[in-house]
Design a protein around this motif. Structure first.
Motif, mmCIF file in Angstrom:
data_model
loop_
_atom_site.group_PDB
_atom_site.id
_atom_site.type_symbol
_atom_site.label_atom_id
_atom_site.label_comp_id
_atom_site.label_asym_id
_atom_site.label_seq_id
_atom_site.Cartn_x
_atom_site.Cartn_y
_atom_site.Cartn_z
ATOM 1 N N SER A 107 -16.656 100.689 25.720
ATOM 2 C CA SER A 107 -16.858 101.053 24.317
ATOM 3 C C SER A 107 -17.946 102.112 24.199
ATOM 4 O O SER A 107 -18.977 102.051 24.896
ATOM 5 N N TYR A 108 -17.728 103.069 23.305
ATOM 6 C CA TYR A 108 -18.696 104.134 23.052
ATOM 7 C C TYR A 108 -19.275 103.982 21.656
ATOM 8 O O TYR A 108 -18.546 104.044 20.656
ATOM 9 N N GLN A 109 -20.582 103.744 21.591
ATOM 10 C CA GLN A 109 -21.306 103.589 20.333
ATOM 11 C C GLN A 109 -20.662 102.542 19.422
ATOM 12 O O GLN A 109 -20.725 102.648 18.191
ATOM 13 N N ASN A 110 -20.008 101.571 20.011
ATOM 14 C CA ASN A 110 -19.334 100.511 19.274
ATOM 15 C C ASN A 110 -18.298 101.049 18.287
ATOM 16 O O ASN A 110 -17.896 100.351 17.354
ATOM 17 N N SER A 111 -17.867 102.302 18.489
ATOM 18 C CA SER A 111 -16.908 102.922 17.576
ATOM 19 C C SER A 111 -15.560 103.176 18.238
ATOM 20 O O SER A 111 -14.514 102.987 17.617
ATOM 21 N N PHE A 112 -15.573 103.609 19.503
ATOM 22 C CA PHE A 112 -14.346 103.944 20.212
ATOM 23 C C PHE A 112 -14.284 103.144 21.520
ATOM 24 O O PHE A 112 -15.313 102.782 22.075
ATOM 25 N N PHE A 113 -13.080 102.913 21.993
ATOM 26 C CA PHE A 113 -12.916 102.114 23.211
ATOM 27 C C PHE A 113 -11.806 102.669 24.090
ATOM 28 O O PHE A 113 -10.898 103.364 23.633
ATOM 29 N N GLY A 150 -8.746 103.701 21.363
ATOM 30 C CA GLY A 150 -8.737 103.783 19.905
ATOM 31 C C GLY A 150 -10.101 103.509 19.325
ATOM 32 O O GLY A 150 -11.127 103.649 20.000
ATOM 33 N N THR A 151 -10.117 103.086 18.062
ATOM 34 C CA THR A 151 -11.355 102.740 17.370
ATOM 35 C C THR A 151 -11.520 101.228 17.351
ATOM 36 O O THR A 151 -10.539 100.491 17.224
ATOM 37 N N LEU A 164 -13.815 108.737 3.527
ATOM 38 C CA LEU A 164 -12.612 108.598 4.343
ATOM 39 C C LEU A 164 -12.926 107.915 5.664
ATOM 40 O O LEU A 164 -13.858 108.313 6.371
ATOM 41 N N GLN A 165 -12.145 106.900 5.995
ATOM 42 C CA GLN A 165 -12.263 106.183 7.257
ATOM 43 C C GLN A 165 -10.901 106.144 7.939
ATOM 44 O O GLN A 165 -9.861 106.158 7.266
ATOM 45 N N ILE A 166 -10.902 106.080 9.277
ATOM 46 C CA ILE A 166 -9.648 105.977 10.022
ATOM 47 C C ILE A 166 -9.750 104.858 11.052
ATOM 48 O O ILE A 166 -10.841 104.508 11.518
ATOM 49 N N ASN A 167 -8.609 104.315 11.400
ATOM 50 C CA ASN A 167 -8.497 103.332 12.468
ATOM 51 C C ASN A 167 -7.234 103.662 13.245
ATOM 52 O O ASN A 167 -6.154 103.778 12.655
ATOM 53 N N PHE A 168 -7.363 103.847 14.558
ATOM 54 C CA PHE A 168 -6.185 104.196 15.343
ATOM 55 C C PHE A 168 -6.209 103.483 16.685
ATOM 56 O O PHE A 168 -7.248 103.021 17.171
ATOM 57 N N ASP A 169 -5.026 103.398 17.291
ATOM 58 C CA ASP A 169 -4.857 102.825 18.620
ATOM 59 C C ASP A 169 -3.634 103.480 19.241
ATOM 60 O O ASP A 169 -2.650 103.780 18.548
ATOM 61 N N PHE A 170 -3.680 103.712 20.562
ATOM 62 C CA PHE A 170 -2.588 104.395 21.254
ATOM 63 C C PHE A 170 -2.570 103.915 22.695
ATOM 64 O O PHE A 170 -3.605 103.907 23.358
#
Length: 498
Positions: A107-113, A150-151, A164-170
């Motif tokens: 995890s990066y800065q508890n924002s992205f993984f 993702g996030t 604006l906020q986003i949440n994604f996963d791939f």
């Protein structure tokens, strides 16, 4: 190669644990639990089993022991490594001993993984305790091992003034139920015409949300999953067909694009590469005040272009959710009411004259794209993992077919669902859920009589320090699961190693 994701995750996790023994920024915990269900009927009551990642068996009078080790280690100010190894041993179940979870997460800065392995993921929007579940990426089946990024949560887009906020996963993964599918086929080869092994998995989602702290906020987005690759064994045609899972195939399933050669038949045109499912969500939130929130939502489901064009009428999940974030004991902490419909499926007919050579070709030249046949597929047989749907459990999973049939027999349904939870004392909480559903079979094989079922449960959960105790009762009434009555008890302990 079959277990490469799990092996990699175990190796990475274990090596990190060894290196982290003398670190002060490392946390290692463990969880131990046991659960048993006893009662009458052909199955463990529906509400006690569903939307729990297939931890508890559908068979009646079942039990398990479960143990997990969890790691969290700060590599630096910005990077954190976490992971778990989680094993279950069951009795009177389809799967006696298996790894339920095994993953490593950076995890990066508890924002992205970035994550590798098999993990029980929680839904982004739907309430994992109270909702009937997502049509696409639900919590009903065992986790599918994958590599994805993702996030961690909704991420606020810079320079939008928090509007604006986003949440994604791939990611990409692999179904692990080859032996299960083959065994079910062999046990009931008189009713099953095919089975597919070695299927791969692609999933993604993207959600946009306005500032959730404002009085009114909106969430919108899309989920999409696909099965691809694998080998199909067809008894009816006495054929074996293998589909690629190379880089080109991985690219082709990102969008549901046509591939004239996918089924090796020149008469078939514009077929979609792989088996695709998806939903488009619109959700409106209202913060009544700082402690109370209400959201209404609609998940517009689809399996192909006709569904995306909304030719499937009112099919989808309609719901309203109430959240209470007040500190201290609250008799009603949350509530969800939902209506789920899948009866339209873009109409009963799917017809393209070009698919049928002479002399079968009809004089009808119009194209009619219907009979979406949710969760079933002509190559992949069914969208299921170890017999359970990874989507909404209100569509009865193939594992409940007593004759071993591996497809969904009843995917045209209407259902009403209610879930409520809260706290009675500082240590005692409760959960109540109930669903009523009606089913008409499929368009190709309709039911002579409508199926129906009322399924309910009540659970009490007592927490005392690291200990958790729960007792529950569930019942089913109707002609889907039969009349089932199940008592359930669970004991869990959460401890700290480091």
């Amino acid at each position: 190669m079959k277990y490469k994701y799990i092996i990699f995750a175990v190796g990475l996790l274990c090596s990190t644990i060894v290196k982290a023994q003398e670190a002060t920024d490392t946390h290692i915990t463990y969880d131990l639990s046991t659960e048993a269900s006893v009662g009458t009927g052909d199955y463990t009551a529906y509400q006690l089993v569903t939307n729990r990642h297939h931890v508890l068996a559908t068979r009646p009078n079942t039990a398990y022991l479960r143990g997990a080790i969890n790691l969290e280690h700060a590599l630096s100010k910005n990077f954190t490594l976490s992971g778990a190894v989680d094993a279950i041993a069951s009795v009177h179940a389809d799967h006696k001993t298996y790894l339920q979870q095994c993953y490593a997460n950076l995890s990066y800065q508890n924002s992205f993984f970035f994550e590798v392995g098999s993990r029980e993921e929680q839904p982004v929007l739907r309430n994992d305790l109270l909702s009937s579940g997502s049509f696409v990426k639900g919590t009903n089946a065992k986790p599918i091992p994958q590599i994805h990024f993702g996030t961690n949560d909704f991420w606020t887009v810079p320079f939008t003034k928090d509007w604006l906020q986003i949440n994604f996963d791939f990611g990409y993964g692999k179904f692990m139920d080859n032996s299960y599918r083959e065994d079910r086929y062999m046990e009931a080869s008189d009713v099953n015409l095919m089975y597919t092994t070695g299927a791969f998995y692609h999933q993604k989602h993207l959600y946009f949300r306005t500032n959730p702290k404002k009085r009114i906020f909106v969430t919108a987005g899309i989920q999409h999953v696909a099965q691809f690759g694998g080998t199909n064994y067809n008894k009816k045609d006495d054929t074996t067909k293998k589909k690629p899972a190379n880089l080109k195939a991985m690219w082709n399933v990102v969008l549901p694009l046509g591939d004239n050669n996918y089924y090796d038949d020149e008469a078939l045109e514009d077929w979609i590469y792989g088996n695709h499912l998806g939903l488009m969500t619109i959700q409106l939130g209202w913060n009544i005040n700082e402690q109370h929130q209400v959201q209404v939502y609609y998940d517009d489901i689809f399996e192909d272009g006709s569904g995306m064009r909304k030719s499937n009428g009112w099919d989808g999940l309609w719901g309203v959710e109430y959240k209470n974030s007040t500190t201290g004991r609250q008799y009603i902490r949350g509530a969800v009411m939902e209506f789920f419909q899948t009866t339209n499926q873009s109409g009963p007919l799917h017809w393209d004259g070009g698919d049928h050579p002479e002399p079968v070709r009809s004089q009808i030249t119009d194209k009619v794209f219907g009979d979406d046949n949710y969760y079933n597929h002509m190559f992949y047989d069914s969208f299921a993992h170890y017999g359970m749907t990874p989507g909404n459990a209100l569509i009865t999973s193939p594992i409940y077919n007593k004759d071993g049939f591996t497809r969904y027999r009843d995917n045209r349904i209407k259902a009403w669902h209610l879930g409520i939870n809260g706290e009675i004392t500082d240590h005692l909480s409760y959960l109540v859920k109930g669903s009523y559903r009606e089913g008409w079979g499929t368009y190709q094989i309709p039911l002579a009589e409508k199926h129906h079922s009322f399924d309910a449960m009540v659970q009490g959960l007592y927490k005392l320090g690291p200990w958790q105790f729960s007792a529950a009762y569930g019942l089913d009434k109707g002609n889907i699961y039969g009349d089932c009555s199940t008592f359930n008890i669970k004991i869990g302990y959460h401890g700290k190693i480091l």
